[in-house]
Design a protein around this motif. Structure first.
Motif, PDB file in Angstrom:
ATOM      1  N   ALA A 225      -9.753  -0.769  20.760  1.00 49.71           N
ATOM      2  CA  ALA A 225      -8.443  -0.956  21.383  1.00 49.71           C
ATOM      3  C   ALA A 225      -7.719  -2.135  20.739  1.00 49.71           C
ATOM      4  O   ALA A 225      -6.517  -2.064  20.472  1.00 49.71           O
ATOM      5  N   GLY A 226      -8.465  -3.204  20.458  1.00 48.60           N
ATOM      6  CA  GLY A 226      -7.863  -4.359  19.791  1.00 48.60           C
ATOM      7  C   GLY A 226      -7.304  -3.975  18.432  1.00 48.60           C
ATOM      8  O   GLY A 226      -6.225  -4.413  18.049  1.00 48.60           O
ATOM      9  N   LEU A 227      -8.043  -3.114  17.715  1.00 49.51           N
ATOM     10  CA  LEU A 227      -7.571  -2.674  16.398  1.00 49.51           C
ATOM     11  C   LEU A 227      -6.310  -1.823  16.504  1.00 49.51           C
ATOM     12  O   LEU A 227      -5.545  -1.720  15.554  1.00 49.51           O
ATOM     13  N   VAL A 230      -3.814  -3.447  20.932  1.00 53.31           N
ATOM     14  CA  VAL A 230      -3.832  -3.796  22.350  1.00 53.31           C
ATOM     15  C   VAL A 230      -4.275  -5.255  22.491  1.00 53.31           C
ATOM     16  O   VAL A 230      -5.283  -5.661  21.913  1.00 53.31           O
TER      17      VAL A 230
ATOM     18  N   SER B  70      -6.849  -9.752  16.584  1.00 54.01           N
ATOM     19  CA  SER B  70      -6.709  -8.491  15.856  1.00 54.01           C
ATOM     20  C   SER B  70      -5.431  -7.738  16.209  1.00 54.01           C
ATOM     21  O   SER B  70      -4.867  -7.055  15.368  1.00 54.01           O
ATOM     22  N   PHE B  88     -11.744   7.005  20.821  1.00 53.04           N
ATOM     23  CA  PHE B  88     -11.888   6.881  22.267  1.00 53.04           C
ATOM     24  C   PHE B  88     -12.428   8.205  22.817  1.00 53.04           C
ATOM     25  O   PHE B  88     -11.712   9.203  22.835  1.00 53.04           O
TER      26      PHE B  88
END
Ligand SMILES: Nc1ncnc2c1ncn2[C@@H]1O[C@H](COP(=O)(O)OP(=O)(O)O)[C@@H](O)[C@H]1O
Ligand SMILES: [Mg+2]
Lengths: 339, 235
Positions: A225-227, A230, B70, B88
């Motif tokens: 998610a960070g990538l 987010v 990031s 996901f």
């Protein structure tokens, strides 16, 4: 269950209209005299279950994102109830709010809004100062920190406010309807309907909005998610706002329903709601809703048909059986899929 | 375009990168090869902001990006397709692709890119409403690359995209990488499949236990005796 004492509610809320009808409340309360009627117990169970479900959502949201059991969450129930009470009392001083039906509705809306926002902010503060510094510490550390926060909040309420039950007034007339032999109070209808509305809002938010999608992504794979761009810390803060806000609303419902609140009122509902979250499949929002309602219903039916004293034993017994057959919870993924 | 200058990255007390310098020019395919545990993934994670170097700097288009979280690096359109795909699993293929475009506000551009990636990977189009976790390994890798494309990358970093895939699929993946590059995307490719990586890349770096051991053009490295022995399995 202790019966609420409404004798002094007029003292508490000074300009309060003569609307504190304790007798109406007990009509619809959990332990009904209409033992033979299943409909009665279903309504009682849904009312109770709604509160469990709202509180359970907070456990499941935080677990879903951080894989952490937020033991301080039970205190959000208590905190919300206290802020709700003080807001209600404060606003009721203003004559306008008790002058008409719509004004009274506005009073309650504001009470919920203020209490939910305040509890949400408390949740964010707790995360920021008690959990975030321990994010990379061993798993046990934030757990201990959570227990510390829980004890701190309980003791704060005990020392700074009161060690005894405080009456929670109801400013509107609670009516009781007889539907197919069951007594349904307008209070129960209010609680069930509001609970369902809050759940629908949450469900829509999580499944349809951009921020909701960011929450789901974070719970499925935080690094990925960070990538995607987010901001993980913001998502975690958001989670610690929403869960406590809903838990706080549940606390107000509890105060309205039972007629009083106490510094340790979060403890038992907290344990039950956590169980409800596990039964539904921890981390799964709809699971928490289902688990909450299920636990409320089981408890009410067990109280009516078997024994009030044993209702928890029976309800939890059934839940253990559920977990034996579905260890991941009713809507949880099986452990093998999780990898 | 990307200048990695003498970075040292630690896991606790373990120094995983012992002073790495890499350059990637606009329009290039640059590959980073090396044995398991050499520090390839650590290098990519340090560039993408998942890890932060203790010393050294990383510049992208003249701007220092080392030390940024990031999500801010992603905002610079420096996009990492992580090792092991990391799609996901509970989200549909479409939602996964939408997540790739999470920071984008140009709706038309996103729709355009969605069309493009589905043309590039028709198999994903057939599975748009299927959960990501139910895809095969090759499809998941395609989704991971497609999701990276949805971010409209200026620099696309791929971490072992061929890992665990059948040879036919590996060919498809490398073919795709070439096509993306021809379409103007700069690529930093981490691979254990050194032969294919060096054939595809313009330039390459060989990483050994946290340091750059060799560097040169793809063709040069393919001819290098040490590379042939160690990474291409020749005696
Ligand atoms: N999370 C971690 N914690 C501690 N050490 C790690 C971690 N990840 C990688 N390492 C170590 O850092 C070194 C480089 O790892 P990595 O960058 O993953 O290698 P590669 O991608 O080239 O296989 C290895 O020695 C590995 O054991
Ligand atoms: Mg690696």
């Amino acid at each position: 269950m202790s019966h609420p004492d409404f004798s002094d509610c007029r003292v508490l809320i000074d300009p309060a209209p003569p609307r504190c009808h304790a007798s109406h409340i007990t009509d619809g309360a959990l332990v009904s005299v209409e033992f033979g009627i299943i409909g009665q117990q279903l309504v009682n169970g849904l009312t109770l279950g709604g509160m469990y479900a709202l509180l359970a959502l907070g456990y499941t949201l935080v677990y879903g994102i951080l894989l952490m059991i937020n033991f301080a969450h039970a205190e959000m129930f208590m905190f919300g109830a206290y802020v709700g009470l003080f807001t209600l009392q404060g606003l009721a001083q203003i004559e306008f709010f008790t002058s008409s039906g719509p004004a009274l509705l506005l009073l309650y809306l504001l009470t919920f809004l203020i209490a939910m926002v305040a509890t949400g902010i408390l949740g964010v503060i707790i995360e920021r100062f008690a959990y975030r510094p321990l994010r990379h510490a061993p798993r046990l550390a934030p757990l201990i920190s959570a227990i510390g926060v829980s004890l701190f909040l309980q003791n704060a309420a005990l020392l700074w406010i009161s060690s005894r039950s405080i009456p929670f007034p109801v400013l509107f007339e609670v009516r009781t309807f007889r539907v197919a032999g069951a007594n349904i109070s307008s209070m129960q209808i209010l609680i069930i309907v509001t609970t369902i509305v809050l759940m629908l809002i949450l469900d829509t938010f999580v499944s349809r909005t951009r921020l909701g999608r960011a929450m789901r992504a974070t719970s499925q794979d935080r690094d990925a998610a960070g990538l995607m761009g987010v901001d993980i810390n913001r998502v975690i803060a958001l989670t610690f706002f929403i869960g406590p806000a809903l838990g706080g609303a549940a606390g107000i419902f509890s105060g309205m329903y039972y007629g009083n609140i106490k510094y340790n009122m979060g403890f038992i509902p907290g344990i039950k709601s956590f169980t409800a979250a596990v039964i539904g499949g921890i981390g799964n929002l709809r699971g928490a809703m289902l688990g909450g309602f299920l636990l409320g219903l089981l408890e009410s039916l067990a109280a009516a048909y078997i024994s009030t004293g044993y209702k928890d034993v029976i309800a939890f017994g059934i839940l253990i059986v559920v977990l034996i057959f579905k260890p991941g919870g009713l809507l949880g993924e099986s452990v093998t899929e999780k990898v | 375009m990307l200048r990695v200058d003498n970075i040292h990255t630690f896991y606790g007390k373990i120094e995983a990168l012992k002073g790495i310098s890499i350059e990637v020019n606009e329009g290039e395919i640059v590959t980073l090869i090396g044995a398991n545990g050499a520090g390839k993934s650590t290098t990519l994670k340090t560039i993408s902001g998942q890890l932060h170097p203790l010393h050294g700097t990383i510049e992208f288009l003249g701007e220092t990006i080392s030390g940024m979280p990031s999500h801010n690096v992603t905002a610079k359109q420096v996009i990492q397709v992580p090792e092991g795909r990391r799609i996901f699993p509970q989200m549909t293929v479409r939602e996964n692709l939408d997540m790739g475009a999470f920071l984008r506000t140009d709706k038309d551009g996103v729709a355009e890119d969605m069309k493009k990636v589905l043309e590039l990977f028709p198999r994903l189009r057939e599975r748009l409403s299927q959960k990501g976790g139910t895809l095969s390994g090759g499809e998941q890798q395609m989704l991971a690359i497609a999701r990276g494309m949805m971010a409209s990358p200026k620099l696309l970093m791929l971490d072992e995209p061929s890992m665990g895939l059948a040879p036919v699929i590996v060919d498809v993946i490398f073919e795709t990488i070439k096509r993306l590059n021809e379409a103007g995307i700069t690529i930093l490719l981490v691979e254990q499949n050194a032969a294919m990586a060096l054939q595809t890349a313009h330039r390459g770096y060989v990483l050994e236990t946290g340091s750059i051991a060799l560097q040169g053009s793809g063709a040069e490295l393919l001819r290098n005796e040490q590379v042939r022995k160690t990474y291409l399995g020749e005696v």
